[in-house]
Structures are given as structure tokens and as C-alpha cells.
Design a protein around this motif. Structure first.
Motif, PDB file in Angstrom:
ATOM      1  N   ASP A   1       0.959  -1.325   0.036  1.00  5.06           N
ATOM      2  CA  ASP A   1      -0.050   0.113   0.144  1.00  5.06           C
ATOM      3  C   ASP A   1       0.867   1.267   0.170  1.00  5.06           C
ATOM      4  N   ARG A   2       1.981   1.243   0.312  1.00  2.30           N
ATOM      5  CA  ARG A   2       2.982   2.328   0.239  1.00  2.30           C
ATOM      6  C   ARG A   2       4.573   1.835  -0.455  1.00  2.30           C
ATOM      7  N   GLU A   3       5.209   2.829  -0.591  1.00  6.56           N
ATOM      8  CA  GLU A   3       6.493   2.618  -1.266  1.00  6.56           C
ATOM      9  C   GLU A   3       7.644   3.593  -0.313  1.00  6.56           C
ATOM     10  N   PRO A   4       8.679   2.875   0.174  1.00  4.93           N
ATOM     11  CA  PRO A   4       9.672   3.603   0.943  1.00  4.93           C
ATOM     12  C   PRO A   4      10.597   4.612   0.317  1.00  4.93           C
ATOM     13  N   SER A   5      10.999   5.440   1.028  1.00  4.74           N
ATOM     14  CA  SER A   5      11.906   6.344   0.254  1.00  4.74           C
ATOM     15  C   SER A   5      13.274   5.620   0.587  1.00  4.74           C
ATOM     16  N   LEU A   6      14.164   6.310  -0.226  1.00  2.68           N
ATOM     17  CA  LEU A   6      15.547   5.625  -0.671  1.00  2.68           C
ATOM     18  C   LEU A   6      16.297   5.415   0.593  1.00  2.68           C
ATOM     19  N   SER A   7      16.179   6.354   1.675  1.00  2.15           N
ATOM     20  CA  SER A   7      16.758   5.985   3.016  1.00  2.15           C
ATOM     21  C   SER A   7      16.185   5.023   3.685  1.00  2.15           C
ATOM     22  N   THR A   8      14.903   4.652   3.808  1.00  4.17           N
ATOM     23  CA  THR A   8      14.072   3.329   4.344  1.00  4.17           C
ATOM     24  C   THR A   8      14.611   2.351   3.693  1.00  4.17           C
ATOM     25  N   LEU A   9      14.930   2.378   2.165  1.00  2.61           N
ATOM     26  CA  LEU A   9      15.213   1.194   1.549  1.00  2.61           C
ATOM     27  C   LEU A   9      16.496   0.603   1.826  1.00  2.61           C
ATOM     28  N   CYS A  10      17.249   1.652   2.053  1.00  5.44           N
ATOM     29  CA  CYS A  10      19.019   1.364   2.494  1.00  5.44           C
ATOM     30  C   CYS A  10      18.961   0.793   4.106  1.00  5.44           C
ATOM     31  N   ALA A  11      18.062   1.225   4.956  1.00  5.57           N
ATOM     32  CA  ALA A  11      17.794   0.783   6.389  1.00  5.57           C
ATOM     33  C   ALA A  11      17.616  -0.662   6.046  1.00  5.57           C
ATOM     34  N   PHE A  12      16.448  -1.031   5.237  1.00 10.26           N
ATOM     35  CA  PHE A  12      16.022  -2.293   5.029  1.00 10.26           C
ATOM     36  C   PHE A  12      17.204  -3.377   4.517  1.00 10.26           C
ATOM     37  N   ALA A  13      17.905  -2.724   3.501  1.00  6.06           N
ATOM     38  CA  ALA A  13      18.827  -3.806   3.155  1.00  6.06           C
ATOM     39  C   ALA A  13      19.819  -3.972   4.090  1.00  6.06           C
ATOM     40  N   ASP A  14      20.364  -3.042   4.723  1.00  3.67           N
ATOM     41  CA  ASP A  14      21.313  -3.425   5.817  1.00  3.67           C
ATOM     42  C   ASP A  14      20.708  -3.973   6.877  1.00  3.67           C
ATOM     43  N   TYR A  15      19.595  -3.917   7.317  1.00  2.00           N
ATOM     44  CA  TYR A  15      18.938  -4.833   8.373  1.00  2.00           C
ATOM     45  C   TYR A  15      18.786  -6.309   7.798  1.00  2.00           C
ATOM     46  N   PHE A  16      18.443  -6.514   6.599  1.00  2.00           N
ATOM     47  CA  PHE A  16      18.272  -7.723   6.167  1.00  2.00           C
ATOM     48  C   PHE A  16      19.547  -8.530   5.598  1.00  2.00           C
ATOM     49  N   GLY A  17      20.692  -7.452   5.316  1.00  2.00           N
ATOM     50  CA  GLY A  17      21.941  -7.935   4.800  1.00  2.00           C
ATOM     51  C   GLY A  17      21.835  -8.446   3.287  1.00  2.00           C
ATOM     52  N   VAL A  18      20.951  -7.624   2.651  1.00  2.00           N
ATOM     53  CA  VAL A  18      20.870  -7.691   1.176  1.00  2.00           C
ATOM     54  C   VAL A  18      20.913  -6.347   0.445  1.00  2.00           C
ATOM     55  N   THR A  19      21.284  -6.471  -0.844  1.00  2.00           N
ATOM     56  CA  THR A  19      21.545  -5.325  -1.689  1.00  2.00           C
ATOM     57  C   THR A  19      20.156  -4.710  -1.864  1.00  2.00           C
ATOM     58  N   LEU A  20      20.149  -3.345  -2.779  1.00  2.00           N
ATOM     59  CA  LEU A  20      18.940  -2.774  -3.041  1.00  2.00           C
ATOM     60  C   LEU A  20      18.552  -3.521  -4.392  1.00  2.00           C
ATOM     61  N   ASP A  21      19.297  -4.139  -5.160  1.00  2.00           N
ATOM     62  CA  ASP A  21      18.787  -4.671  -6.424  1.00  2.00           C
ATOM     63  C   ASP A  21      18.128  -5.797  -5.979  1.00  2.00           C
ATOM     64  N   GLN A  22      18.478  -6.614  -4.594  1.00  3.45           N
ATOM     65  CA  GLN A  22      17.852  -7.874  -4.243  1.00  3.45           C
ATOM     66  C   GLN A  22      16.220  -7.361  -3.776  1.00  3.45           C
ATOM     67  N   LEU A  23      16.478  -6.317  -3.001  1.00  4.37           N
ATOM     68  CA  LEU A  23      15.131  -5.708  -2.630  1.00  4.37           C
ATOM     69  C   LEU A  23      14.224  -5.530  -3.704  1.00  4.37           C
TER      70      LEU A  23
END
Length: 72
Positions: A40-62
Motif C-alpha cells: 500500500d506504500r513505497e519507502p523512501s531511498l533512506s528507508t530502503l537502505c535501512a532495510f537492506a542493511d538490516y536484512f543483509g541484502v542489496t538494494l537490487d535484491q530488495l
């Protein structure tokens, strides 16, 4: 691969954590995170980076542009 919201859910389930735990660790509201997982919502770039760091994945993987790493 899948849509962002599906990949986000897969990453969270792989860590065996709740939506609330991810939200707290990524410094966002639980209700906001829940909307990301439902699409229902799309995150900002800074939030995407936080997710990538937390999950240990790349932005391309997300984003579904590269496969997620194999589960251990």
C-alpha cells in the motif's frame, strides 16, 4: 523474482522476526512498515537502505532485480 512487498516479507520471515521488530530496528512506525509489506506504500531511498542493511541484502535484491541469497 517478486514484487518489493513480497521480497520484504520473505526477508523478514527468513530472520523469524515480527513486523514490529523490523520497524523498531529501521526506525520507522510499525503501521508504516505494515503498509510496505502489503504494497500500500513505497519507502523512501533512506528507508530502503535501512532495510537492506538490516536484512543483509542489496538494494537490487530488495527491488527484485537480483536473486536473494540462499538461506543458510
Amino acid at each position: 523474482m517478486g514484487n518489493f512487498h513480497e521480497i520484504l516479507k520473505i526477508c523478514r520471515k527468513r530472520l523469524h522476526v515480527s513486523q514490529e521488530i523490523v520497524a523498531v530496528n529501521c526506525k520507522i512506525a510499525y503501521s508504516t512498515y505494515r503498509r510496505y509489506e502489503t504494497g500500500d506504500r513505497e519507502p523512501s531511498l533512506s528507508t530502503l537502505c535501512a532495510f537492506a542493511d538490516y536484512f543483509g541484502v542489496t538494494l537490487d535484491q530488495l527491488a527484485g532485480r537480483a536473486p536473494l541469497p540462499e538461506e543458510e
